[in-house]
Write an enzyme that holds these catalytic residues in place. Structure first.
Site, PDB file in Angstrom:
ATOM      1  N   ASN A  84     -48.969 -12.291  21.119  1.00  0.00           N
ATOM      2  CA  ASN A  84     -49.995 -12.754  22.041  1.00  0.00           C
ATOM      3  C   ASN A  84     -51.132 -11.758  22.202  1.00  0.00           C
ATOM      4  OD1 ASN A  84     -48.636 -15.121  22.465  1.00  0.00           O
ATOM      5  ND2 ASN A  84     -47.665 -14.478  24.375  1.00  0.00           N
TER       6      ASN A  84
ATOM      7  N   ASP B  33     -42.772 -17.720  28.996  1.00  0.00           N
ATOM      8  CA  ASP B  33     -42.364 -17.665  27.594  1.00  0.00           C
ATOM      9  C   ASP B  33     -40.924 -17.187  27.410  1.00  0.00           C
ATOM     10  OD1 ASP B  33     -44.728 -18.670  26.668  1.00  0.00           O
ATOM     11  OD2 ASP B  33     -45.543 -16.763  25.958  1.00  0.00           O
TER      12      ASP B  33
END
Length: 421
Positions: free
Chosen positions: A23, A308
């Site tokens: 990310n 997540d």
């Protein structure tokens, strides 16, 4: 199509290396568009998503070259193209973040609206409003965003986000680095990946203050320089392997894991009866064989429990004593893994944004279907802990976010392999 075959019941013991954060890495790659000098990213994860981003950057005129080990070299000496077509943006949302750098450097950009995992509507209106606050003119039509900067380029301004969006914060930072004057982002996201991007932009010559807090200040520059930057360790990969070790009753050191980046997860795991503690250059996770205890969680923006890691934590809770309630507040439609976990014997009922997990003594292997990136790896965790064989289908989702998953797990004793039809 590839499948992952798991013979469950083996304890994970040893050391698992943690890769660079997906990310973060994708936004750092986009930042290479901001300078005509070379950029080197060390500790880069080798993932499907980073390859997708590399293909898009190459289409825009960036030289993209993999170096030794985990290095990636990027050089946007000139921007050959400010058009990012649907075919190159639809595969994942992070590619949309080329819009701001292209606009800031070239004064214009045409970028397709993004695609990505089917875990709910994630509109980009906050991204566009942030760019408008810097003086951009935005038009959206036929699935594309056409953005134009004023004649003198983007100008620093105040951006007040209605909620702490990670993507919008990062996108605003990227554009503001080449905007004239100071940009202030209020209600900014506080994730470690934000701080990683801030460190890189600062090293490139655009000072960033306040990263990790709700107010970020960026001093835009006319020109940025090249840089060598080390990508921060992946806290979601760290969480995933930590939960896998706990599910199997193992004992592992997660090399390169940063204790401070997962405190909400560590609290939940410790409450469940797992040993989690800082270790030499990483984090140690262990479970002594006692049955896990049920723990309730609610996903929240950082530093809260990460969305997540929600699916992976649910996999752990399927084996806990008692009933846990998992509340998802970030994304809708993010319980698609629940029906697949029930195929392994889990007792889960979903009611809107809540999942009630009633722990069972054991799971049993079965064929399951991956539905998105994090759901995929939750099925792997459950399969590692289950009795018998688990077959995880559609594992291309896993390749988007986990580097050498089977090798890292098998190196610690897991009986896992990939097969192609």
């Amino acid at each position: 199509m590839d499948r992952i075959i798991i013979q469950g019941g083996a304890r994970l013991e040893g050391r698992i290396p943690i890769s660079g954060a997906k990310n973060s890495a994708l936004k750092l790659m986009a930042a290479a568009l901001l300078t005509d000098e070379p950029v080197t990213l060390a500790n880069m994860p080798r993932l499907a998503d980073s390859r997708f981003m590399g293909h898009l950057l190459a289409e825009l005129g960036v030289s993209v070259e993999e170096g030794e080990g985990a290095e990636l070299r990027l050089h946007a000496a000139t921007i050959a193209n400010t058009y990012a077509p649907y075919d190159l943006v639809r595969k994942m949302r992070a590619t949309f973040n080329v819009l701001g750098p292209l606009l800031a450097r070239e004064g214009r950009a045409r970028v397709s609206l993004p695609g990505g995992c089917a875990i709910g509507a994630r509109p980009v209106d906050l991204h566009l409003k942030a760019l408008e606050a810097l003086g951009a003119r935005i038009e959206v039509s036929e699935g594309y965003v056409d953005a134009t900067a004023p004649a003198g380029g983007l100008v620093g301004g105040e951006i007040d986000l209605p909620f702490a969006s990670v993507g919008a914060t990062e996108h605003a930072m990227l554009a503001a680095a080449l905007a004239r004057g100071e940009t202030v982002i209020e209600n900014a996201a506080c994730e470690p990946e934000i701080a990683d991007l801030a460190a890189m932009l600062t090293a490139m010559g655009a000072p960033v203050e306040g990263a990790g807090s709700s107010t970020i200040r960026i001093q835009g520059q006319n020109r940025l320089k090249g840089v060598r930057h080390h990508v921060v360790g992946d806290r979601i990969e760290t969480a995933t392997y930590a939960l896998a070790v706990a599910a199997t009753g193992g004992d592992c050191i997660l090399d390169g894991a940063q204790w401070a980046h997962n405190k909400a997860l560590w609290r939940a795991m410790i409450n469940a009866g797992v040993t989690v503690e800082p270790a030499d250059q990483g984090v140690r996770v262990a479970r002594n064989g006692a049955r896990l205890q049920a723990v309730d969680i609610e996903t929240q923006p950082y530093p809260g429990f990460p969305t997540d890691a929600q699916a992976q934590f649910m996999a752990l809770m399927t084996l806990a004593e008692g009933t846990s309630v998992i509340r998802e507040t970030i994304f809708e439609n993010r319980f698609m893994h629940a029906p697949e976990l029930t195929r392994l014997g889990a007792d889960i009922s979903v009611h809107g944004s809540e999942a009630v997990v009633r722990g069972v003594p054991r799971l049993r292997g079965a064929p399951v279907m991956a539905t998105d990136l994090r759901a995929s790896v939750s099925l792997v965790i459950a399969g590692l802990a289950a009795e018998g064989e688990t077959v995880v289908n559609r594992v291309y989702h896993l390749d988007r976010g986990f580097e050498r998953l089977e090798a890292k797990l098998s190196g610690c004793g897991a009986r896992i392999e990939r097969r192609s039809d």
